[in-house]
Design an enzyme around this catalytic site. Structure first.
Site, short mmCIF file in Angstrom:
data_model
loop_
_atom_site.label_atom_id
_atom_site.label_comp_id
_atom_site.label_asym_id
_atom_site.label_seq_id
_atom_site.Cartn_x
_atom_site.Cartn_y
_atom_site.Cartn_z
CD GLU A 167 -65.41 -7.93 1.57
OE1 GLU A 167 -66.13 -6.95 1.77
OE2 GLU A 167 -64.50 -7.71 0.46
CE1 TYR A 169 -64.48 -15.41 4.68
CE2 TYR A 169 -64.48 -13.19 4.60
CZ TYR A 169 -64.04 -14.29 4.88
OH TYR A 169 -62.37 -14.75 3.89
NE ARG A 217 -64.85 -4.37 4.42
CZ ARG A 217 -63.51 -4.65 4.62
NH1 ARG A 217 -62.99 -5.83 4.17
NH2 ARG A 217 -63.20 -4.83 2.59
CG HIS A 255 -64.41 -14.01 -0.08
ND1 HIS A 255 -63.51 -13.49 -0.96
CD2 HIS A 255 -63.78 -14.49 0.64
CE1 HIS A 255 -62.72 -12.33 0.15
NE2 HIS A 255 -63.12 -13.05 1.48
CD GLN A 342 -46.12 -11.92 -8.13
OE1 GLN A 342 -46.18 -10.45 -8.95
NE2 GLN A 342 -44.88 -12.28 -8.02
#
Ligand code: FAD
Ligand code: NAP
Ligand code: SF4
Length: 675
Positions: A167, A169, A217, A255, A342
């Site tokens: 992601e 990082y 991961r 991201h 949300q």
């Protein structure tokens, strides 16, 4: 009983330990990890999911040192003093027969902190802080910190750790030349760039011994330009296995990638293909991730040998009993995650505690409690939209005698409109869930029934809950009554009545959704993985680095202009983590966006309006669709309020402004928990 999900529910033998099934609750930062005082709540949250049957869980990310913080004073595990609070979590999980790993997450240049570091001093587009480039020694020290963090996790009773290598990082930042410009032994060749994760895993394995789970991961799809090539991903996967990892989990998208990866508009199981590709390269178990939210999808992935396990994160926020319900062949009772973000990710990104739109108890297990009533009452709930459904079910669950009325032929209220929007098909699942839950809770459902003052008073209810929702705001300009002016309900339910050239008045959530429907009609990439990949530029041939190519959206079905009176950017109020997707999707379909419009009239030619400088403009169009917000539907309330029966208002009928289903469901829950 024959299981409908034999592959998903089969145990997984890891050699030194066996997982009870193939489900992994993926890592989610809930906001409860950051303060020691919240650990009892965190323990209750995980215990409920362990009790619900999850095979293996992963905590939110914990930084191995302060430089790795996601945000200042955020979750970290680097000192023996921090171990004790974790025992509450691990003890609670083990008491329920579960297993849990701690995720080690170094944010690198994604850290929202002035202390952040990375491979090189290259600022990310999603943090205001420019990272400091770690020195060569600093890299060695950081590896030690990872190892120390894992050893402390073992002391804290965790069954293993997950090393976050995807992601975008810290570890990802070392892997690719886009963010790694180093000239020492941690930069340059791919062997050098990938040494960091390999040394981390090797070191952890040495420190924790054989009988401790290490999940790595692995960023299988970076989805950014200059990301890793497939050969590099495979080389790393093999090296990670050799370094001692037990399981490889899939990471999808940095991201900062401009491809949606977890929103509801991403088709279910859209990225399992890449896990399957990796599964052929390594011999340890691999986990598929992203938009797997039903036991059917999960079962298919395992049965097709695309993966050995499936990771679901948000689906366990939505329903902690997901696995037990699947095991009892009661999938229809699962409260399905609708991928809206949300109440979970949008909360995380606004520094609020996560919860779930469809399950307000998530992360509030010790606070939002459903207690059986000691004084059962006869309660009428009028309106079976999200607010009324939530209230009726909780009231019924508590032992009240509940009658739920709706004038419509089906439950769901406005969700019946929302579910028709491309990318919101998951809203069907919430309606299906409530249809079952009403029966389980013993609620008497009265559809096609317009509740009136007389009928309610005559029936002699002890309490009346009004969840009658909203009515669309009507346009008050010349020509508003013309046949080419439609309300949003009509436009969504009957798109065949909408012409080829359209002006949409109002650019709130509904305006955007209506535009989405009108330009996508007939081609829903949310339901078709190939179309999704083409629309957004996911290169499944992996001939491009990062598996990212030029988006090639399907042509728009209509020519649409979206207007608002405000001069601010259109879509500013949309969800924090999904607003950019809605905006990008409409841009790709050439939807024109007009702000600062003062509407004049509608005539045969189309919509006439003025700009801020007074200049008159015309949008030549066949149809004008009005999405100008809503007003509370209080008709019944106004007529009932003096009749001497306790009345409560919830959802849209209480307040139309800023209404969404998150508030509607929470209000229904909270009222019903105290009646
Ligand atoms: P409603 O859903 O309006 O339900 C009210 C119910 O009361 C209706 O079923 C009506 O028939 C019934 N009723 C009224 N009067 C009577 C009577 N006298 N007797 C019997 N029955 C009566 N929200 C989100 O959070 N996320 C989204 O992504 C989202 N997308 C949306 C997309 C669209 C296209 C639309 C239209 C809405 C969307 N919403 C979304 C908004 C969400 O649907 C509403 O906030 C929510 O439905 C409000 O719930 P409610 O229960 O207050 O009212
Ligand atoms: P909204 O977000 O309040 O938007 C209403 C729009 O109408 C605004 O663009 C507003 O902009 C315009 N407007 C207001 N009064 C007007 C008037 N008198 N004449 C002309 N234009 C007017 O409401 P909504 O789009 O109807 O959505 C309702 C609720 O559903 C929202 O609160 C939202 O939370 C929820 N929802 C959420 C999502 C989601 O993805 N999360 C999606 C759909 C709906 P100007 O005043 O600038 O013109
Ligand atoms: Fe899923 Fe929405 Fe709940 Fe998040 S808030 S877990 S996305 S249903």
């Amino acid at each position: 009983m024959t299981s409908a999900y034999p592959n998903l529910l089969a145990p997984l033998d890891l050699g030194f330990t066996t997982l009870r099934n193939r489900t992994l609750m993926g890592s989610m930062h809930t906001g409860l990890e950051d303060k020691a005082k919240d650990f009892p709540k965190l323990a209750a949250y995980f215990a409920e999911r362990a009790k619900g049957g999850v095979g293996l869980m992963v905590t939110g990310g914990f930084a191995p040192n302060r430089e790795g913080w996601l945000s200042p004073f955020g979750s970290k595990l680097s000192s023996p003093r921090e171990v004790k609070k974790h025992l509450q979590v691990t003890d609670a999980v083990h008491a329920e027969g579960g297993k849990i790993c701690l995720q080690i997450l170094h944010a690198g240049r994604y850290g929202y902190s002035p202390l952040c570091v990375s491979a090189s001093n290259i600022k990310s587009p999603i943090s205001p802080f420019k990272p400091r480039a770690l020195s060569t020694k600093g890299v060695y020290r950081t590896i030690k910190d990872y190892i120390n963090c894992a050893a402390l996790a073992q002391k804290a009773g965790y069954d293993g750790v997950e090393v976050m290598g995807s992601e975008g990082y810290f570890i990802n930042q070392f892997l690719v030349t886009k963010t790694n410009k180093r000239t020492d032994e941690w930069g340059g060749s791919y062997d050098n760039r990938m040494r960091l994760p390999v040394e981390i895993v090797k070191g952890i394995r040495q420190a924790v011994g054989k009988n401790f789970i290490i999940i790595y991961r692995l960023s299988m799809l970076d989805l950014v330009e200059q990301g890793s090539s497939w050969d590099e991903v495979v080389q790393l996967g093999k090296a990670i296995e050799a370094a001692g990892a037990t399981i490889i989990n899939t990471g999808i998208g940095w991201h900062e990638a401009r491809v949606p990866t977890i929103a509801t508009s991403v088709p279910r199981g859209a990225f399992a293909w890449v896990t399957e590709k990796m599964r052929k390269e390594v011999s340890i178990p691999v986990i598929a991730t992203n938009r797997i939210n039903t036991p059917e999808t999960a079962e298919t992935i395992i049965a097709n040998k695309e993966a050995d396990m499936v990771s679901m994160a948000r689906p366990f926020l939505a329903d902690p009993d997901f696995v037990n319900k699947a095991a009892a062949n009661k999938a229809e009772s699962i409260n399905t995650c609708i991928g809206c973000n949300q109440a979970c990710l949008d909360h995380t990104f606004s520094m609020q505690r996560s919860t779930c739109l469809v399950n307000p108890r998530a992360c509030y297990e010790t606070e939002r409690i459903i207690v059986p009533t000691t004084a059962p009452k006869r309660v009428a709930v009028v309106g079976a939209g999200p607010a009324g459904l939530s209230a009726a079910c909780v009231l019924g669950e508590r032992g009240h005698d509940v009658a739920l009325f709706d004038k419509a032929a089906e439950i769901g209220g406005q969700f019946n409109i929302a579910k028709r929007i491309p990318g919101k098909e998951e809203f069907y699942e919430t309606i299906r869930y409530y249809n079952n839950k009403l029966v389980e809770c013993g609620v008497t459902l009265k559809l096609n029934t317009l509740a009136s003052v007389d009928s309610l008073i005559e029936a002699g209810y002890d309490e009346i809950v009004l969840s009658t929702g909203v009515v669309p705001r009507e346009l008050e300009i010349e020509g508003a009554e013309r046949p080419n002016v439609l309300g949003y309900t009509e436009a969504v339910m009957h798109p065949e009545r909408v012409g080829q050239r359209v002006a949409i008045i109002g650019a709130g959530g509904i305006g955007f959704d209506v535009a989405e429907l009108l330009v996508h009609e007939g081609v829903a990439s949310s339901l078709d993985i190939n179309q999704f990949n083409t629309d957004w530029g996911v290169d499944t041939s992996y001939s491009n680095r990062g598996a990212y190519t030029q988006p090639n959206p399907h042509p728009a079905a209509r020519q649409v202009t979206l207007l608002q009176r405000k001069t601010t950017k259109l879509g500013k109020g949309l969800g924090k983590t999904t607003g950019w997707i809605h905006r990008a999707a409409l841009m790709m379909k050439n939807v024109r966006m007009v702000g600062g419009a003062e509407y004049d009239k509608v005539d045969d030619l189309g919509l006439h309006y003025k700009l801020q400088n007074g200049e008159s403009k015309l949008i030549e169009c066949d149809t004008v669709v009005v999405c100008a917000g809503q007003k509370s539907n209080r008709t019944l309330f106004n007529d009932l309020k003096d009749k001497g029966v306790p009345i409560y208002l919830i959802g849209g009928s209480q307040l139309a402004g800023e209404l969404d289903a998150k508030r509607a469901i929470l209000e229904g829950f909270e009222l019903a928990a105290r009646i």
